[in-house]
Design an enzyme around this catalytic site. Sequence first.
Site, PDB file in Angstrom:
ATOM      1  N   PRO A  87       0.824  -1.221   0.000  1.00  0.00           N
ATOM      2  CA  PRO A  87       0.000   0.000   0.000  1.00  0.00           C
ATOM      3  C   PRO A  87       0.854   1.266   0.000  1.00  0.00           C
ATOM      4  O   PRO A  87       0.333   2.356  -0.206  1.00  0.00           O
ATOM      5  CB  PRO A  87      -0.792  -0.091   1.310  1.00  0.00           C
ATOM      6  CG  PRO A  87      -0.555  -1.450   1.859  1.00  0.00           C
ATOM      7  CD  PRO A  87       0.683  -1.988   1.249  1.00  0.00           C
ATOM      8  N   GLU A 114       2.000  -9.532   6.229  1.00  0.00           N
ATOM      9  CA  GLU A 114       3.122  -8.899   6.910  1.00  0.00           C
ATOM     10  C   GLU A 114       3.942  -8.028   5.972  1.00  0.00           C
ATOM     11  O   GLU A 114       3.804  -8.085   4.773  1.00  0.00           O
ATOM     12  CB  GLU A 114       4.010  -9.980   7.519  1.00  0.00           C
ATOM     13  CG  GLU A 114       4.209 -11.135   6.571  1.00  0.00           C
ATOM     14  CD  GLU A 114       4.113 -12.493   7.256  1.00  0.00           C
ATOM     15  OE1 GLU A 114       4.374 -12.555   8.455  1.00  0.00           O
ATOM     16  OE2 GLU A 114       3.786 -13.457   6.578  1.00  0.00           O
ATOM     17  N   ARG A 152      -3.536  -7.592 -21.255  1.00  0.00           N
ATOM     18  CA  ARG A 152      -4.510  -7.261 -22.300  1.00  0.00           C
ATOM     19  C   ARG A 152      -3.979  -6.237 -23.297  1.00  0.00           C
ATOM     20  O   ARG A 152      -4.506  -6.088 -24.390  1.00  0.00           O
ATOM     21  CB  ARG A 152      -5.847  -6.793 -21.705  1.00  0.00           C
ATOM     22  CG  ARG A 152      -5.780  -5.484 -20.986  1.00  0.00           C
ATOM     23  CD  ARG A 152      -7.073  -5.205 -20.240  1.00  0.00           C
ATOM     24  NE  ARG A 152      -8.165  -4.807 -21.118  1.00  0.00           N
ATOM     25  CZ  ARG A 152      -8.251  -3.609 -21.696  1.00  0.00           C
ATOM     26  NH1 ARG A 152      -7.328  -2.699 -21.509  1.00  0.00           N
ATOM     27  NH2 ARG A 152      -9.274  -3.328 -22.475  1.00  0.00           N
ATOM     28  N   ASP A 167     -10.213   2.549 -24.742  1.00  0.00           N
ATOM     29  CA  ASP A 167     -10.501   2.333 -23.322  1.00  0.00           C
ATOM     30  C   ASP A 167     -10.612   3.641 -22.566  1.00  0.00           C
ATOM     31  O   ASP A 167      -9.939   4.600 -22.904  1.00  0.00           O
ATOM     32  CB  ASP A 167      -9.322   1.624 -22.631  1.00  0.00           C
ATOM     33  CG  ASP A 167      -9.300   0.142 -22.897  1.00  0.00           C
ATOM     34  OD1 ASP A 167     -10.334  -0.376 -23.314  1.00  0.00           O
ATOM     35  OD2 ASP A 167      -8.244  -0.449 -22.670  1.00  0.00           O
TER      36      ASP A 167
HETATM   37  N1  ADE Z   1      -0.877  -5.079  -0.409  1.00  0.00           N
HETATM   38  C1  ADE Z   1      -1.767  -4.753   0.522  1.00  0.00           C
HETATM   39  N2  ADE Z   1      -2.536  -3.721   0.122  1.00  0.00           N
HETATM   40  C2  ADE Z   1      -2.116  -3.384  -1.125  1.00  0.00           C
HETATM   41  C3  ADE Z   1      -2.505  -2.412  -2.078  1.00  0.00           C
HETATM   42  N3  ADE Z   1      -3.491  -1.545  -1.853  1.00  0.00           N
HETATM   43  N4  ADE Z   1      -1.848  -2.370  -3.266  1.00  0.00           N
HETATM   44  C4  ADE Z   1      -0.842  -3.232  -3.506  1.00  0.00           C
HETATM   45  N5  ADE Z   1      -0.427  -4.172  -2.661  1.00  0.00           N
HETATM   46  C5  ADE Z   1      -1.061  -4.268  -1.480  1.00  0.00           C
END
Ligand code: ADE
Length: 246
Positions: A87, A114, A152, A167
Amino acid sequence: MKIDILTLFPEMFDGVLQSSILKKAQEKGAVVISTINFRDYSTNKHKTVDDYPYGGGHGMVLKPEPIFSAVEAIPGYDKARIIMLTPQGERFSQKKAEELSKEKHLIFLCGHYEGFDERIRDHLATDELSIGDYVLTGGELAAMVIIDSVVRLLPGVLGNEGSAKTDSFSTGLLEYPQYTRPEEFRGYRVPEVLLSGHHRKIERWRKKEALKRTLLRRPDLLAETSFTQEEKDLLEEIIKEIENQK
Ligand code: ADE
């Protein structure tokens, strides 16, 4: 293209890689996709891949050795893009998908539950991507999203070559509305202009609808687009129409 996915849960990929366009892309030879369980590269007798964080705190951290060893066992890994999914990564986008689709070899590193030992980030990965501002239980779903959107775009993968070019996002605008038969369904009619056979008018209508939809739903996208004179005129028309509705 070659894609290698390092994960502790290779079975998560079965359905996605064996269905629809991703399946066909592999059958056509446009891409070769492999999953690698990096637990197989753990050298201790319990096959552990994680450990407690130095300095204390909750949660476990993925150890560097199994992930480095698993990547280094992949032929040509040193020329590949090695992508961590977290994230905290750069936000994935259609532009990034287009960039990655030009590469020969992608390696995805999926953590689960983790975090990664920081040395994986500093000395192994070339990229770190996030698919959005929310937290998943692992990188697997994010890797699937990215792989789907990249594959794709590979030449020959979509039957209709034009369909990736129109797209949403690749034109800078959201897609215009589409209709198919019947002309009238439960009293709801297809817009007359689409039945007219007048190509120039249809093209103008579609451009206008794409602009309208983008303006109403995703005005942030318009800030990054440069407009032709026709598009500027259409936008003016749209804004007047909206004001008249108030
Ligand atoms: N791992 C956990 N959450 C994530 C996200 N939002 N994007 C990419 N990998 C992740």
